[in-house]
Design a protein around this motif. Structure first.
Motif, short mmCIF file in Angstrom:
data_model
loop_
_atom_site.label_atom_id
_atom_site.label_comp_id
_atom_site.label_asym_id
_atom_site.label_seq_id
_atom_site.Cartn_x
_atom_site.Cartn_y
_atom_site.Cartn_z
N GLY A 118 0.81 -1.21 0.00
CA GLY A 118 0.00 0.00 0.00
C GLY A 118 0.84 1.26 0.00
O GLY A 118 2.07 1.21 0.09
N PRO A 119 0.19 2.40 -0.10
CA PRO A 119 0.93 3.67 -0.11
C PRO A 119 1.53 3.95 1.27
O PRO A 119 1.03 3.48 2.29
N TYR A 120 2.60 4.72 1.28
CA TYR A 120 3.31 5.03 2.52
C TYR A 120 2.71 6.30 3.10
O TYR A 120 2.73 7.35 2.48
N THR A 121 2.16 6.19 4.29
CA THR A 121 1.55 7.32 4.98
C THR A 121 2.21 7.50 6.34
O THR A 121 3.11 6.75 6.72
N SER A 122 1.74 8.48 7.08
CA SER A 122 2.28 8.69 8.42
C SER A 122 1.92 7.53 9.35
O SER A 122 2.64 7.25 10.30
N VAL A 123 0.82 6.84 9.07
CA VAL A 123 0.47 5.65 9.86
C VAL A 123 1.50 4.55 9.63
O VAL A 123 1.88 3.84 10.55
N CYS A 124 1.96 4.40 8.40
CA CYS A 124 3.01 3.43 8.11
C CYS A 124 4.29 3.78 8.85
O CYS A 124 5.00 2.89 9.33
N CYS A 125 4.59 5.07 8.94
CA CYS A 125 5.75 5.51 9.73
C CYS A 125 5.60 5.07 11.18
O CYS A 125 6.56 4.58 11.79
N ALA A 126 4.40 5.25 11.73
CA ALA A 126 4.16 4.88 13.12
C ALA A 126 4.28 3.38 13.31
O ALA A 126 4.89 2.91 14.28
N ILE A 127 3.73 2.60 12.39
CA ILE A 127 3.83 1.14 12.48
C ILE A 127 5.29 0.69 12.43
O ILE A 127 5.72 -0.15 13.20
N GLU A 128 6.03 1.28 11.51
CA GLU A 128 7.45 0.92 11.38
C GLU A 128 8.23 1.29 12.63
O GLU A 128 9.08 0.53 13.11
N TYR A 129 7.95 2.46 13.18
CA TYR A 129 8.65 2.92 14.38
C TYR A 129 8.34 2.02 15.57
O TYR A 129 9.26 1.59 16.29
N ILE A 130 7.07 1.69 15.77
CA ILE A 130 6.68 0.83 16.89
C ILE A 130 7.26 -0.57 16.71
O ILE A 130 7.69 -1.20 17.68
N PHE A 131 7.30 -1.06 15.47
CA PHE A 131 7.91 -2.36 15.21
C PHE A 131 9.38 -2.37 15.60
O PHE A 131 9.87 -3.33 16.21
N HIS A 132 10.11 -1.30 15.28
CA HIS A 132 11.52 -1.23 15.63
C HIS A 132 11.72 -1.15 17.15
O HIS A 132 12.66 -1.74 17.69
N VAL A 133 10.87 -0.39 17.83
CA VAL A 133 10.96 -0.32 19.29
C VAL A 133 10.71 -1.69 19.91
O VAL A 133 11.43 -2.13 20.80
#
Length: 125
Positions: free
Chosen positions: A98-113
Motif C-alpha cells: 500500500g501507499p506510505y503514509t504517516s500511519v506506516c511511519c508509526a507502524i514501522e517505528y513501533i515495530f523497531h521499538v
C-alpha cells in the motif's frame, strides 16, 4: 557450539512466561507510541525521514527504481540518503502492500521499538 544451533536451542527454550513478557512489551510499545498514529513525532522525523522513504516507496509502486529524490535539498541521489532505506526489506513490503503514509511511519517505528526490546530481552538472558 555453532551460532545457529545456539539460536535454535535458545528459541526452543522460549517458555510460555517469555511469550507473556514479549506480549507485554508489544502492548507497552503500542500504548507509549499510540499518539504517532494521529500526529507525527515532534522531532525531525517527518522533515528528514519521511520524504525520502515516501519517494522511494512511491517510485517502486509505480514500477520505477528510485534514483533521484526531488523532495529534499533541491534533489539528492536516493542511495546517498541512508534514512530512505532503498534496500531495506520492510520498506519494500510497504511498497507492495500500500501507499506510505504517516500511519506506516508509526507502524514501522513501533515495530523497531518492539524488536529492540525483544532483542534486549534475549541479550539479558
Amino acid at each position: 557450539m555453532p551460532p545457529l544451533t545456539y539460536l535454535q536451542e535458545s528459541f526452543s527454550k522460549f517458555h510460555k512466561s517469555h511469550w507473556t513478557y514479549a506480549l507485554w512489551l508489544l502492548v507497552i510499545s503500542i500504548a507509549t507510541f499510540c499518539s504517532y498514529f494521529h500526529f507525527a513525532p515532534i522531532n525531525d522525523f517527518i522533515n528528514e525521514f519521511f520524504p525520502g522513504r515516501y519517494f522511494m516507496i512511491d517510485s517502486i509502486r509505480n514500477g520505477h527504481f528510485p534514483l533521484w529524490c526531488p523532495y529534499q535539498s533541491i534533489g539528492i541521489p536516493i542511495h546517498a540518503d541512508p534514512q530512505a532505506g532503498v534496500f531495506y526489506l520492510p520498506a519494500w513490503l510497504f511498497a507492495i502492500f500500500g501507499p506510505y503514509t504517516s500511519v506506516c511511519c508509526a507502524i514501522e517505528y513501533i515495530f523497531h521499538v518492539f524488536m529492540g526490546g525483544v532483542g534486549f530481552y534475549f541479550l539479558s538472558h
